[in-house]
Motif scaffolding. Sequence first.
Motif, PDB file in Angstrom:
ATOM      1  N   LYS A   1       0.852  -1.196   0.000  1.00  0.00           N
ATOM      2  CA  LYS A   1       0.000   0.000   0.000  1.00  0.00           C
ATOM      3  C   LYS A   1       0.887   1.245   0.000  1.00  0.00           C
ATOM      4  CE  LYS A   1      -3.568   2.085   2.873  1.00  0.00           C
ATOM      5  NZ  LYS A   1      -4.409   1.867   4.063  1.00  0.00           N
ATOM      6  N   GLY A   2       0.606   2.166  -0.920  1.00  0.00           N
ATOM      7  CA  GLY A   2       1.353   3.416  -1.009  1.00  0.00           C
ATOM      8  C   GLY A   2       2.492   3.399  -2.015  1.00  0.00           C
ATOM      9  N   TRP A   3       2.886   2.210  -2.520  1.00  0.00           N
ATOM     10  CA  TRP A   3       3.943   2.171  -3.530  1.00  0.00           C
ATOM     11  C   TRP A   3       3.576   3.050  -4.710  1.00  0.00           C
ATOM     12  CZ3 TRP A   3       5.880  -3.429  -4.874  1.00  0.00           C
ATOM     13  CH2 TRP A   3       6.857  -3.814  -3.948  1.00  0.00           C
ATOM     14  N   GLU A   4       4.569   3.707  -5.286  1.00  0.00           N
ATOM     15  CA  GLU A   4       4.351   4.526  -6.478  1.00  0.00           C
ATOM     16  C   GLU A   4       4.317   3.637  -7.708  1.00  0.00           C
ATOM     17  OE1 GLU A   4       7.617   7.257  -6.542  1.00  0.00           O
ATOM     18  OE2 GLU A   4       6.608   8.654  -5.205  1.00  0.00           O
ATOM     19  N   CYS A   5       3.268   3.791  -8.507  1.00  0.00           N
ATOM     20  CA  CYS A   5       3.119   3.013  -9.731  1.00  0.00           C
ATOM     21  C   CYS A   5       2.696   3.943 -10.864  1.00  0.00           C
ATOM     22  CB  CYS A   5       2.063   1.920  -9.550  1.00  0.00           C
ATOM     23  SG  CYS A   5       2.440   0.762  -8.228  1.00  0.00           S
ATOM     24  N   TRP A   6       2.870   3.482 -12.084  1.00  0.00           N
ATOM     25  CA  TRP A   6       2.461   4.240 -13.255  1.00  0.00           C
ATOM     26  C   TRP A   6       1.648   3.338 -14.165  1.00  0.00           C
ATOM     27  CZ3 TRP A   6       6.832   4.753 -10.585  1.00  0.00           C
ATOM     28  CH2 TRP A   6       7.202   6.042 -10.181  1.00  0.00           C
TER      29      TRP A   6
ATOM     30  N   LEU B   1       0.877   8.133 -26.213  1.00  0.00           N
ATOM     31  CA  LEU B   1       0.711   7.277 -25.045  1.00  0.00           C
ATOM     32  C   LEU B   1       0.594   8.144 -23.793  1.00  0.00           C
ATOM     33  CD1 LEU B   1       0.710   4.378 -23.838  1.00  0.00           C
ATOM     34  CD2 LEU B   1       3.197   4.617 -23.625  1.00  0.00           C
ATOM     35  N   GLN B   2      -0.422   7.876 -22.982  1.00  0.00           N
ATOM     36  CA  GLN B   2      -0.655   8.629 -21.754  1.00  0.00           C
ATOM     37  C   GLN B   2      -0.119   7.844 -20.563  1.00  0.00           C
ATOM     38  OE1 GLN B   2      -2.511  11.849 -21.963  1.00  0.00           O
ATOM     39  NE2 GLN B   2      -1.612  11.300 -23.941  1.00  0.00           N
ATOM     40  N   LYS B   3       0.281   8.565 -19.505  1.00  0.00           N
ATOM     41  CA  LYS B   3       0.712   7.913 -18.273  1.00  0.00           C
ATOM     42  C   LYS B   3       0.154   8.680 -17.088  1.00  0.00           C
ATOM     43  CE  LYS B   3       5.073  10.346 -17.638  1.00  0.00           C
ATOM     44  NZ  LYS B   3       6.501  10.252 -17.450  1.00  0.00           N
ATOM     45  N   VAL B   4      -0.062   7.941 -16.005  1.00  0.00           N
ATOM     46  CA  VAL B   4      -0.547   8.556 -14.773  1.00  0.00           C
ATOM     47  C   VAL B   4       0.100   7.835 -13.598  1.00  0.00           C
ATOM     48  CG1 VAL B   4      -2.627   7.097 -14.668  1.00  0.00           C
ATOM     49  CG2 VAL B   4      -2.602   9.299 -13.482  1.00  0.00           C
ATOM     50  N   LYS B   5       0.545   8.623 -12.621  1.00  0.00           N
ATOM     51  CA  LYS B   5       1.157   8.074 -11.414  1.00  0.00           C
ATOM     52  C   LYS B   5       0.035   7.755 -10.420  1.00  0.00           C
ATOM     53  CE  LYS B   5       4.461   9.450  -7.866  1.00  0.00           C
ATOM     54  NZ  LYS B   5       5.338  10.559  -7.455  1.00  0.00           N
ATOM     55  N   LEU B   6       0.010   6.513  -9.937  1.00  0.00           N
ATOM     56  CA  LEU B   6      -1.039   6.057  -9.030  1.00  0.00           C
ATOM     57  C   LEU B   6      -0.420   5.245  -7.896  1.00  0.00           C
ATOM     58  CD1 LEU B   6      -3.491   4.664 -11.741  1.00  0.00           C
ATOM     59  CD2 LEU B   6      -3.677   6.867 -10.569  1.00  0.00           C
ATOM     60  N   PRO B   7      -0.771   5.536  -6.647  1.00  0.00           N
ATOM     61  CA  PRO B   7      -0.274   4.700  -5.553  1.00  0.00           C
ATOM     62  C   PRO B   7      -1.122   3.435  -5.401  1.00  0.00           C
ATOM     63  CG  PRO B   7      -1.601   6.467  -4.666  1.00  0.00           C
ATOM     64  CD  PRO B   7      -1.521   6.690  -6.158  1.00  0.00           C
ATOM     65  N   ILE B   8      -0.510   2.371  -4.888  1.00  0.00           N
ATOM     66  CA  ILE B   8      -1.255   1.143  -4.575  1.00  0.00           C
ATOM     67  C   ILE B   8      -2.211   1.441  -3.419  1.00  0.00           C
ATOM     68  CG2 ILE B   8      -1.038  -1.199  -3.604  1.00  0.00           C
ATOM     69  CD1 ILE B   8      -0.153  -1.090  -6.482  1.00  0.00           C
ATOM     70  N   ILE B   9      -3.423   0.920  -3.535  1.00  0.00           N
ATOM     71  CA  ILE B   9      -4.428   1.002  -2.471  1.00  0.00           C
ATOM     72  C   ILE B   9      -4.671  -0.435  -2.007  1.00  0.00           C
ATOM     73  CG2 ILE B   9      -6.832   1.553  -1.921  1.00  0.00           C
ATOM     74  CD1 ILE B   9      -6.807   3.541  -4.208  1.00  0.00           C
TER      75      ILE B   9
ATOM     76  N   LYS C   1      11.199  -0.890  -3.925  1.00  0.00           N
ATOM     77  CA  LYS C   1      12.446  -0.596  -3.249  1.00  0.00           C
ATOM     78  C   LYS C   1      13.246  -1.884  -3.115  1.00  0.00           C
ATOM     79  CE  LYS C   1      10.622   3.306  -0.844  1.00  0.00           C
ATOM     80  NZ  LYS C   1      10.151   3.902   0.359  1.00  0.00           N
ATOM     81  N   ARG C   2      14.493  -1.830  -3.536  1.00  0.00           N
ATOM     82  CA  ARG C   2      15.357  -3.018  -3.502  1.00  0.00           C
ATOM     83  C   ARG C   2      15.866  -3.254  -2.081  1.00  0.00           C
ATOM     84  NH1 ARG C   2      16.804  -4.981  -8.396  1.00  0.00           N
ATOM     85  NH2 ARG C   2      16.427  -3.646 -10.163  1.00  0.00           N
TER      86      ARG C   2
END
Length: 131
Positions: free
Chosen positions: A51-56, A75-83, A128-129
């Motif tokens: 939850k909260g990870w940054e995704c696109w 091509l469109q992109k949007v940054k979305l966090p995991i819920i 995150k590694r």
Amino acid sequence: MKRLIVHQNYVVNQTLKGYDIALVELSEPVSYSCYISPVTLAEADGDDFIKGWECWATGWGRIRTNVLLPEPQTLQKVKLPIIGNKDCQHMYQNRWNIKTEMMCAGYKEGKKDTCRGDSGGPLVCKKKRVP
């Protein structure tokens, strides 16, 4: 394209049933550049999406309800966090059955999202590694 591999449990026109995913095997190698780079697939034993990870999310779907992507169809992109799925289920007031094989990404307040035509497109997350 050499081959399209659709998940064996996917049912066309029933995306809310889940398994809306596929892989494309290319017939030729890809030349990487500053615009084209590989991403690592999730582990087979079940990477956890936190939850909260940054995704696109990316796609060529509509840009608003009933508004098609205009030419030249960039091509469109949007940054979305995991819920978390429980939060997602609550947000949709149990209208959709969010299953364990599904994941949700977006904002509680809305305003940024994917749209019709983006279904099945990639969601790439910055993991995150661990050293």
